[in-house]
Design a protein around this motif. Structure first.
Motif, PDB file in Angstrom:
ATOM      1  N   PRO A 175     -13.113  -9.967  -5.760  1.00  0.00           N
ATOM      2  CA  PRO A 175     -14.109 -11.302  -5.927  1.00  0.00           C
ATOM      3  C   PRO A 175     -13.283 -12.353  -6.586  1.00  0.00           C
ATOM      4  N   ASP A 176     -12.541 -11.605  -7.474  1.00  0.00           N
ATOM      5  CA  ASP A 176     -11.519 -12.696  -8.083  1.00  0.00           C
ATOM      6  C   ASP A 176     -10.116 -13.170  -7.438  1.00  0.00           C
ATOM      7  N   GLN A 177      -9.975 -12.685  -6.294  1.00  0.00           N
ATOM      8  CA  GLN A 177      -9.183 -13.000  -5.050  1.00  0.00           C
ATOM      9  C   GLN A 177      -7.756 -12.671  -5.794  1.00  0.00           C
ATOM     10  N   ARG A 178      -7.708 -11.172  -6.753  1.00  0.00           N
ATOM     11  CA  ARG A 178      -6.322 -11.192  -7.192  1.00  0.00           C
ATOM     12  C   ARG A 178      -6.104  -9.964  -6.355  1.00  0.00           C
ATOM     13  N   LEU A 179      -6.858  -8.928  -5.916  1.00  0.00           N
ATOM     14  CA  LEU A 179      -6.382  -7.673  -5.332  1.00  0.00           C
ATOM     15  C   LEU A 179      -6.698  -7.776  -3.885  1.00  0.00           C
ATOM     16  N   VAL A 180      -6.187  -7.030  -3.045  1.00  0.00           N
ATOM     17  CA  VAL A 180      -6.514  -6.717  -1.542  1.00  0.00           C
ATOM     18  C   VAL A 180      -6.335  -5.282  -1.419  1.00  0.00           C
ATOM     19  N   ALA A 181      -7.248  -4.510  -0.867  1.00  0.00           N
ATOM     20  CA  ALA A 181      -7.297  -3.155  -0.647  1.00  0.00           C
ATOM     21  C   ALA A 181      -7.270  -2.945   0.822  1.00  0.00           C
ATOM     22  N   LEU A 182      -6.657  -2.101   1.437  1.00  0.00           N
ATOM     23  CA  LEU A 182      -6.481  -1.956   2.597  1.00  0.00           C
ATOM     24  C   LEU A 182      -6.404  -0.251   3.261  1.00  0.00           C
ATOM     25  N   GLY A 183      -6.912   0.125   4.401  1.00  0.00           N
ATOM     26  CA  GLY A 183      -6.886   1.326   4.870  1.00  0.00           C
ATOM     27  C   GLY A 183      -6.553   1.562   6.283  1.00  0.00           C
ATOM     28  N   GLY A 184      -6.220   2.697   6.596  1.00  0.00           N
ATOM     29  CA  GLY A 184      -6.050   2.756   8.037  1.00  0.00           C
ATOM     30  C   GLY A 184      -5.815   4.221   8.434  1.00  0.00           C
ATOM     31  N   PRO A 185      -5.081   4.558   9.788  1.00  0.00           N
ATOM     32  CA  PRO A 185      -4.794   5.850  10.082  1.00  0.00           C
ATOM     33  C   PRO A 185      -4.175   6.769   9.247  1.00  0.00           C
ATOM     34  N   ASN A 186      -3.435   6.237   8.347  1.00  0.00           N
ATOM     35  CA  ASN A 186      -2.574   7.192   7.374  1.00  0.00           C
ATOM     36  C   ASN A 186      -3.223   7.711   6.463  1.00  0.00           C
ATOM     37  N   ARG A 187      -4.422   7.396   6.309  1.00  0.00           N
ATOM     38  CA  ARG A 187      -5.656   8.107   5.522  1.00  0.00           C
ATOM     39  C   ARG A 187      -5.393   7.770   3.719  1.00  0.00           C
ATOM     40  N   ILE A 188      -4.581   6.634   3.784  1.00  0.00           N
ATOM     41  CA  ILE A 188      -4.278   6.275   2.494  1.00  0.00           C
ATOM     42  C   ILE A 188      -4.958   4.946   2.107  1.00  0.00           C
ATOM     43  N   VAL A 189      -5.550   4.819   1.066  1.00  0.00           N
ATOM     44  CA  VAL A 189      -5.939   3.288   0.553  1.00  0.00           C
ATOM     45  C   VAL A 189      -4.931   2.804  -0.396  1.00  0.00           C
ATOM     46  N   ARG A 190      -4.523   1.577  -0.032  1.00  0.00           N
ATOM     47  CA  ARG A 190      -3.539   0.928  -0.653  1.00  0.00           C
ATOM     48  C   ARG A 190      -3.987  -0.521  -1.384  1.00  0.00           C
ATOM     49  N   VAL A 191      -3.769  -0.692  -2.624  1.00  0.00           N
ATOM     50  CA  VAL A 191      -4.340  -1.967  -3.181  1.00  0.00           C
ATOM     51  C   VAL A 191      -3.179  -2.713  -3.943  1.00  0.00           C
ATOM     52  N   PHE A 192      -2.917  -4.034  -3.333  1.00  0.00           N
ATOM     53  CA  PHE A 192      -2.018  -4.762  -3.612  1.00  0.00           C
ATOM     54  C   PHE A 192      -2.331  -6.100  -4.528  1.00  0.00           C
ATOM     55  N   SER A 193      -1.559  -6.491  -5.212  1.00  0.00           N
ATOM     56  CA  SER A 193      -1.478  -7.942  -5.951  1.00  0.00           C
ATOM     57  C   SER A 193      -1.490  -8.983  -4.704  1.00  0.00           C
ATOM     58  N   VAL A 194      -2.521  -9.851  -4.737  1.00  0.00           N
ATOM     59  CA  VAL A 194      -2.244 -10.998  -3.941  1.00  0.00           C
ATOM     60  C   VAL A 194      -1.175 -12.103  -4.356  1.00  0.00           C
ATOM     61  N   ALA A 195      -0.933 -12.341  -5.656  1.00  0.00           N
ATOM     62  CA  ALA A 195       0.242 -13.075  -6.224  1.00  0.00           C
ATOM     63  C   ALA A 195       1.438 -12.700  -5.968  1.00  0.00           C
ATOM     64  N   THR A 196       1.621 -11.372  -6.045  1.00  0.00           N
ATOM     65  CA  THR A 196       3.158 -10.934  -5.763  1.00  0.00           C
ATOM     66  C   THR A 196       3.240 -10.268  -4.586  1.00  0.00           C
TER      67      THR A 196
END
Length: 569
Positions: A258-279
């Motif tokens: 909601p604060d637009q700072r993080l993006v979380a993604l997932g897919g066939p590799n079974r891993i959830v990764r969370v990234f910084s939007v800024a960097t």
């Protein structure tokens, strides 16, 4: 009085059942189930994996899990089916069983699922949760987030349609995003008008999400077994503001905090990764899932992150750190999608096991569960007012209240329904299917508002179509104009004929009038002549004696000379 006769009287007189201290399976419920349900749900047939012929078998439940919840009939799948509050309605191909029998079943469930008079009531294993919706944590923006002067030319136009892989609606404006091939299409949800095209050269978007304030649009996708990425656009300008991740397979699920700072993604590799939007740097990753990660969603306040996988696993994590918070067990099929209610107190999950489940986020209790779509739930979403929309393999999109009661089932799509979303600003429901069909309905009455294309023609082609339509309209106008002029000429001709006819009538009228006047004058003259003749006749009659006398006198005078001569002789 025999026990069986007593049971029969109790079943036939629900007041006695409700007034009794205890309602049991053996004495009260089994006779109802025997007459209504045993034909399909017995040890030999077990329709839906459910045998109801004994208390023990009924308590074991069926293929989709438990069918009764002690202490609360409103949470019991069996009761929802027999009262026709959920699908499939039971008994099939018929009306509801009598209300007296429904009251007996409800009293038995609410009373703790007693087997016999000496049994001990079962304690509810699901906590009571207040389902009322708290105030929205996200305020309405002063200016609705809508695109301004974006390109309307599609990136690509294909000869055939493909499955609809992602749909999203803006939380604060009449804007919908639909995934196409190498592009995302933005539509006005009031009339279905195309407002802009956002290129997505990475491949096809498998997930679309608007940020909580509606200012950003997220698309996650790519190409299978090759690459995956998440892109963020400024909704108003169409500018790419971030590109997140560098996966070796396509992204199947993603969300922006909601604060637009993080993006979380997932897919066939079974891993959830969370990234910084800024960097663009990875903040943390989660390796708990044992199958493809098919659903990811931040809570509206960003405190929690929920994830689901192809094995039916659902987990809830601390949004900022990735520490495990809850594991939600119950689904037996792939998680199609999950959605937080706007206050963050409830999480909805939809699964290929056909059910929708609601979970409270304090302890992870399953507070509601119902069978929503035969064959499986593909997508689910909370509306701003707490209602839910879902779609699935039965080709339909449905609207529910948060008690699991169906408010509307929209007309079936041509193929399996894959994605659905609710536009809060227009109260429209949008769903897309495997054939590439996207339809938008009015949630109030189920009327079709528009069909949205995932494969619009290129501008040149649309220009040709417009020109052809204009030429056809011009030809039709010319045809109508010629017909109108011919009509006008015929009308003028008819008017002239009418004028001539009127003149003829006028002349004839004058002639008739003149003839009548002349006839009247002649008649008067004849009358006068007749009167004169009568007068003359009367005069002749009056002088006739004198004439006669004179005639006689003349004769006498004529005789007088002769007589005198004779006398002389």
């Amino acid at each position: 009085m025999s026990r069986h006769l007593t049971t029969l009287l109790i079943v036939l007189a629900p007041g006695a059942v409700l007034a009794a201290d205890k309602v049991t399976y053996d004495d009260h419920v089994q006779p109802i189930l025997r007459s209504r349900c045993f034909g399909c749900h017995n040890l030999d047939k077990k329709s839906g994996g459910l045998d109801m012929t004994s208390y023990t078998q009924l308590m074991q439940g069926g293929s989709s899990g438990a069918v009764v919840e002690p202490g609360d009939a409103s949470l019991s799948y069996l009761y929802l089916l027999v009262t026709h509050q959920s699908e499939p309605k039971m008994p099939p191909n018929g009306g509801k069983i009598p209300q007296k029998e429904l009251d007996t079943i409800k009293a038995w469930i609410d009373g703790g699922l007693l087997e016999t008079m000496t049994s001990k009531a079962k304690v509810p294993d699901k906590p009571k949760v207040d389902l009322s919706l708290a105030a929205a944590p996200t305020a309405r923006p002063e200016t609705p987030p809508l695109p301004w002067r974006l390109s309307l030319d599609p990136v690509v136009h294909t000869e055939r349609l493909e499955a609809v892989t992602a749909i999203a609606t803006n939380p604060w404006s009449s804007l919908a995003a639909v995934a196409g091939q190498h592009q995302v299409l933005l539509y006005d949800t009031k009339a279905g008008k195309l407002l802009g095209v956002l290129p997505f050269p990475e491949g096809r978007a498998q997930v679309l999400r608007f940020s909580r304030n509606g200012s950003l649009l997220l698309a996650g996708g790519g190409q299978g077994a090759l690459e995956g990425k998440v892109v963020l656009w400024n909704v108003r300008t169409g500018e790419r503001v971030a590109e997140i991740g560098d996966e070796y397979d396509e992204v199947l699920s993603a969300d922006v905090s909601p604060d637009q700072r993080l993006v979380a993604l997932g897919g066939p590799n079974r891993i959830v990764r969370v990234f910084s939007v800024a960097t663009g740097e990875k903040v943390y990753e989660i390796k708990k899932h044992t199958e493809w990660v098919t659903a990811v969603a931040f809570s509206p306040d960003g405190v929690l992150l929920a994830t689901g996988d192809r094995n039916g696993g659902v987990h809830v994590w601390e949004g900022m750190t990735g520490r495990e918070y809850l594991t939600l067990s119950g689904h037996k099929g792939e998680i199609g999608d999950l959605s937080f209610r706007i206050d963050g107190n409830l999480l909805a999950t939809g699964s290929q096991d056909g059910t929708v489940k609601l979970w409270e986020m304090e302890n992870g209790g399953n507070v509601k569960s119902w069978n929503a779509h035969g064959g499986g739930v593909a997508d689910i979403e909370f509306a701003r007012d707490g209602r839910l929309v879902s779609c699935g393999r039965d080709k339909t999109a449905k609207l529910w209240d948060q008690e699991g009661k169906q408010q509307r089932a929209f007309p079936a799509l041509p193929d399996i329904a894959l994605r659905v979303s609710h536009c809060d600003e227009t109260n429209h429901v949008i769903a897309g299917d495997w054939s590439g069909r996207v339809t938008m309905w009015n949630a109030a009455d189920g009327a079709v508002v528009a069909d949205l294309s995932v494969n619009p023609p290129e501008l040149e082609e649309r220009k040709k179509q417009v020109e052809q339509a204009l030429a056809a309209a011009s030809a039709e106008f010319a045809k109508l104009d010629a017909a109108a002029k011919a009509t006008e000429a015929e009308a003028a001709k008819q008017a002239a004929a009418m004028t001539a006819a009127n003149q003829t009538v006028a002349a004839s009228t004058k002639a008739i009038t003149d003839g009548t006047n002349a006839a009247n004058a002649a008649k008067t003259k004849i009358a006068q002549q007749t009167a004169a003749k009568e007068t003359a006749t009367k005069g002749m009659a009056a002088v006739q004696p004198v004439v006669t006398l004179l005639s006689e006198a003349s004769g006498k005078l004529a005789e007088a000379p002769g007589k005198a001569a004779n006398d002389e002789a």
